[in-house]
Design a protein around this motif. Sequence first.
Motif, mmCIF file in Angstrom:
data_model
loop_
_atom_site.group_PDB
_atom_site.id
_atom_site.type_symbol
_atom_site.label_atom_id
_atom_site.label_comp_id
_atom_site.label_asym_id
_atom_site.label_seq_id
_atom_site.Cartn_x
_atom_site.Cartn_y
_atom_site.Cartn_z
ATOM 1 N N LEU A 1 0.831 -1.198 0.000
ATOM 2 C CA LEU A 1 0.000 0.000 0.000
ATOM 3 C C LEU A 1 0.876 1.262 0.000
ATOM 4 O O LEU A 1 0.637 2.209 -0.748
ATOM 5 N N LEU A 2 1.910 1.244 0.841
ATOM 6 C CA LEU A 2 2.801 2.411 0.913
ATOM 7 C C LEU A 2 3.500 2.646 -0.420
ATOM 8 O O LEU A 2 3.678 3.777 -0.864
ATOM 9 N N GLN A 3 3.872 1.529 -1.046
ATOM 10 C CA GLN A 3 4.531 1.604 -2.357
ATOM 11 C C GLN A 3 3.614 2.292 -3.374
ATOM 12 O O GLN A 3 4.044 3.170 -4.122
ATOM 13 N N ILE A 4 2.347 1.909 -3.351
ATOM 14 C CA ILE A 4 1.383 2.511 -4.286
ATOM 15 C C ILE A 4 1.264 4.010 -4.028
ATOM 16 O O ILE A 4 1.240 4.821 -4.959
ATOM 17 N N ILE A 5 1.219 4.386 -2.755
ATOM 18 C CA ILE A 5 1.103 5.813 -2.427
ATOM 19 C C ILE A 5 2.327 6.577 -2.927
ATOM 20 O O ILE A 5 2.214 7.635 -3.541
ATOM 21 N N SER A 6 3.509 6.013 -2.690
ATOM 22 C CA SER A 6 4.700 6.784 -3.072
ATOM 23 C C SER A 6 4.825 6.879 -4.598
ATOM 24 O O SER A 6 5.233 7.913 -5.124
ATOM 25 N N GLU A 7 4.412 5.832 -5.306
ATOM 26 C CA GLU A 7 4.391 5.921 -6.778
ATOM 27 C C GLU A 7 3.419 7.006 -7.237
ATOM 28 O O GLU A 7 3.707 7.781 -8.146
ATOM 29 N N MET B 1 1.985 12.373 -9.464
ATOM 30 C CA MET B 1 1.215 13.610 -9.361
ATOM 31 C C MET B 1 2.005 14.848 -9.757
ATOM 32 O O MET B 1 1.428 15.878 -10.070
ATOM 33 N N LYS B 2 3.323 14.728 -9.714
ATOM 34 C CA LYS B 2 4.136 15.885 -10.087
ATOM 35 C C LYS B 2 4.116 16.131 -11.591
ATOM 36 O O LYS B 2 4.382 17.227 -12.053
ATOM 37 N N THR B 3 3.814 15.082 -12.350
ATOM 38 C CA THR B 3 3.871 15.252 -13.804
ATOM 39 C C THR B 3 2.507 15.178 -14.493
ATOM 40 O O THR B 3 2.317 15.768 -15.538
ATOM 41 N N THR B 4 1.581 14.467 -13.871
ATOM 42 C CA THR B 4 0.325 14.245 -14.587
ATOM 43 C C THR B 4 -0.581 15.481 -14.571
ATOM 44 O O THR B 4 -0.502 16.310 -13.671
ATOM 45 N N ARG B 5 -1.444 15.575 -15.584
ATOM 46 C CA ARG B 5 -2.380 16.692 -15.620
ATOM 47 C C ARG B 5 -3.620 16.371 -14.821
ATOM 48 O O ARG B 5 -4.209 17.220 -14.196
ATOM 49 N N ARG C 1 -4.587 14.960 -11.789
ATOM 50 C CA ARG C 1 -4.069 14.482 -10.507
ATOM 51 C C ARG C 1 -5.108 13.677 -9.738
ATOM 52 O O ARG C 1 -4.791 12.715 -9.059
ATOM 53 N N ARG C 2 -6.353 14.074 -9.889
ATOM 54 C CA ARG C 2 -7.399 13.348 -9.182
ATOM 55 C C ARG C 2 -7.482 11.895 -9.673
ATOM 56 O O ARG C 2 -7.590 10.954 -8.890
ATOM 57 N N LEU C 3 -7.375 11.755 -10.998
ATOM 58 C CA LEU C 3 -7.425 10.405 -11.570
ATOM 59 C C LEU C 3 -6.273 9.549 -11.032
ATOM 60 O O LEU C 3 -6.452 8.368 -10.718
ATOM 61 N N ALA C 4 -5.098 10.176 -10.905
ATOM 62 C CA ALA C 4 -3.940 9.437 -10.386
ATOM 63 C C ALA C 4 -4.232 8.898 -8.988
ATOM 64 O O ALA C 4 -3.932 7.739 -8.671
ATOM 65 N N VAL C 5 -4.863 9.738 -8.156
ATOM 66 C CA VAL C 5 -5.172 9.297 -6.793
ATOM 67 C C VAL C 5 -6.261 8.229 -6.803
ATOM 68 O O VAL C 5 -6.195 7.233 -6.080
ATOM 69 N N GLU C 6 -7.241 8.426 -7.657
ATOM 70 C CA GLU C 6 -8.305 7.427 -7.738
ATOM 71 C C GLU C 6 -7.757 6.065 -8.168
ATOM 72 O O GLU C 6 -8.094 5.026 -7.603
ATOM 73 N N LEU C 7 -6.874 6.104 -9.164
ATOM 74 C CA LEU C 7 -6.270 4.847 -9.619
ATOM 75 C C LEU C 7 -5.478 4.174 -8.503
ATOM 76 O O LEU C 7 -5.524 2.957 -8.325
ATOM 77 N N ALA C 8 -4.755 5.008 -7.757
ATOM 78 C CA ALA C 8 -3.972 4.460 -6.648
ATOM 79 C C ALA C 8 -4.884 3.773 -5.642
ATOM 80 O O ALA C 8 -4.605 2.658 -5.180
ATOM 81 N N LEU C 9 -6.023 4.424 -5.332
ATOM 82 C CA LEU C 9 -6.957 3.820 -4.379
ATOM 83 C C LEU C 9 -7.528 2.511 -4.917
ATOM 84 O O LEU C 9 -7.677 1.534 -4.189
ATOM 85 N N LEU C 10 -7.836 2.487 -6.219
ATOM 86 C CA LEU C 10 -8.363 1.264 -6.812
ATOM 87 C C LEU C 10 -7.321 0.143 -6.754
ATOM 88 O O LEU C 10 -7.611 -0.994 -6.404
ATOM 89 N N LYS C 11 -6.074 0.522 -7.069
ATOM 90 C CA LYS C 11 -4.996 -0.466 -6.996
ATOM 91 C C LYS C 11 -4.905 -1.070 -5.605
ATOM 92 O O LYS C 11 -4.717 -2.258 -5.419
ATOM 93 N N MET C 12 -5.061 -0.169 -4.604
ATOM 94 C CA MET C 12 -4.981 -0.650 -3.219
ATOM 95 C C MET C 12 -6.089 -1.649 -2.935
ATOM 96 O O MET C 12 -5.872 -2.641 -2.244
ATOM 97 N N CYS C 13 -7.286 -1.360 -3.483
ATOM 98 C CA CYS C 13 -8.405 -2.274 -3.259
ATOM 99 C C CYS C 13 -8.114 -3.661 -3.836
ATOM 100 O O CYS C 13 -8.621 -4.654 -3.345
ATOM 101 N N TYR C 14 -7.314 -3.707 -4.903
ATOM 102 C CA TYR C 14 -7.044 -5.009 -5.535
ATOM 103 C C TYR C 14 -5.686 -5.584 -5.169
ATOM 104 O O TYR C 14 -5.265 -6.595 -5.710
ATOM 105 N N THR C 15 -5.015 -4.918 -4.231
ATOM 106 C CA THR C 15 -3.671 -5.369 -3.868
ATOM 107 C C THR C 15 -3.645 -6.806 -3.349
ATOM 108 O O THR C 15 -2.801 -7.598 -3.712
#
Length: 380
Positions: free
Chosen positions: A332-338, A343-347, A349-363
């Motif tokens: 989970l921590l790995q997903i957050i840090s990725e 988020m520094k490069t993407t336009r 940013r919300r989608l990036a966080v949402e994807l991270a949360l989804l990834k966590m759900c399927y971890t």
Amino acid sequence: MSEAFIVSARKYRPQRFDEVVGQEATTQTLKNAIRNKQLAHSFLFTGSRGIGKTTIARIFAKTINCKELQADGEACNQCDACLSFNRNASFNIIELDAASKNSVDDIRDLIEQVQYAPQNAEYKVFIIDEVHMLSPSAFNAFLKTLEEPPSYAKFILATTEKHKILPTILSRCQIYDFKRISIEDIQKHLKKIADKESIEADDNSLNLIAQKADGGLRDALSMFDRLVSMNGQKLEYTTVVKSLNILDHVVYFQFIEQIVNEKSDGVLLQLNEVLSNGFDLEVFLSGLAEHIRHLWVAKKETTLSLLEFNAEVKSQFVAQSKELDEAYMLNLLQIISECEVQMKTTRNRRLAVELALLKMCYTKKLMQTSWTELGEKKKI
Ligand SMILES: [Zn+2]
């Protein structure tokens, strides 16, 4: 609310070493040195902001000039020398704030003062705050004085950035590293002030202020003042959470609960709620990472002491930590840090966080699959 209350940092500024919060090692050493009359010429107080460096420097200046020094190494706070210190009217303490006055001329003014002997006292004390901000030429001008000071002169240099101090200065000073003040100590101190000012404040609210202050007592006190002036004589947890713009533990407990139970719709809805309450994505993410760190620490008896919360919240962390094993938390921590990097490069940013949360759900599932794959490979 009484007007006199506005600045509790000033109103409750300690007058004795014993009243200083959270710096026992330093105050004890200084008291011993004063009692045994083994005073160095120059001191360097280092540590983060708002943890008592200038306060202790002032108490030190007063105490070494006290005419009725107490057996325990404290100033009497009654003799004329002490009283004029307490009124800020003593001529034997000179302070320079190098954050705003850092030129050669500023330091020359100070050096000139060093030439004059103390008035009606044994010592003259020079406090230079934020000493690392002195310009290089000011530093050089000061160095000579520091090398050969008159016997009555004592220098206390304070800094938040020890690594910026020249070795030639460091080697001439007795160095005191100030500690970050524990959340528990800050909370206790706030409680004391609240009681004295007849302010109703529950432990959870005070704990929250202490956490947000991150080891700095001055910040905690000014937050406390602000909250009281906004909310009156009663501080309630929900209003404190809102006013301090803090995402409460409750929110993160729920997030983790949903992640563990693979509720992908739940996490998206909850994120939406967090954002519509005005929190930004970075605050949310770093809070989530911190929450997982707390869970990690809560998992083992040996590290539980690192968790600076009251018993009730601690037991909540312990309970939730049982639902996650270490490899899972690491993932989970790995997903957050990725995600933070992304988020520094993407336009979007919300989608990036949402994807991270989804990834966590399927971890969990992903981890199981990779274990099975590993098993299959071994068989082959
Ligand atoms: Zn005194």
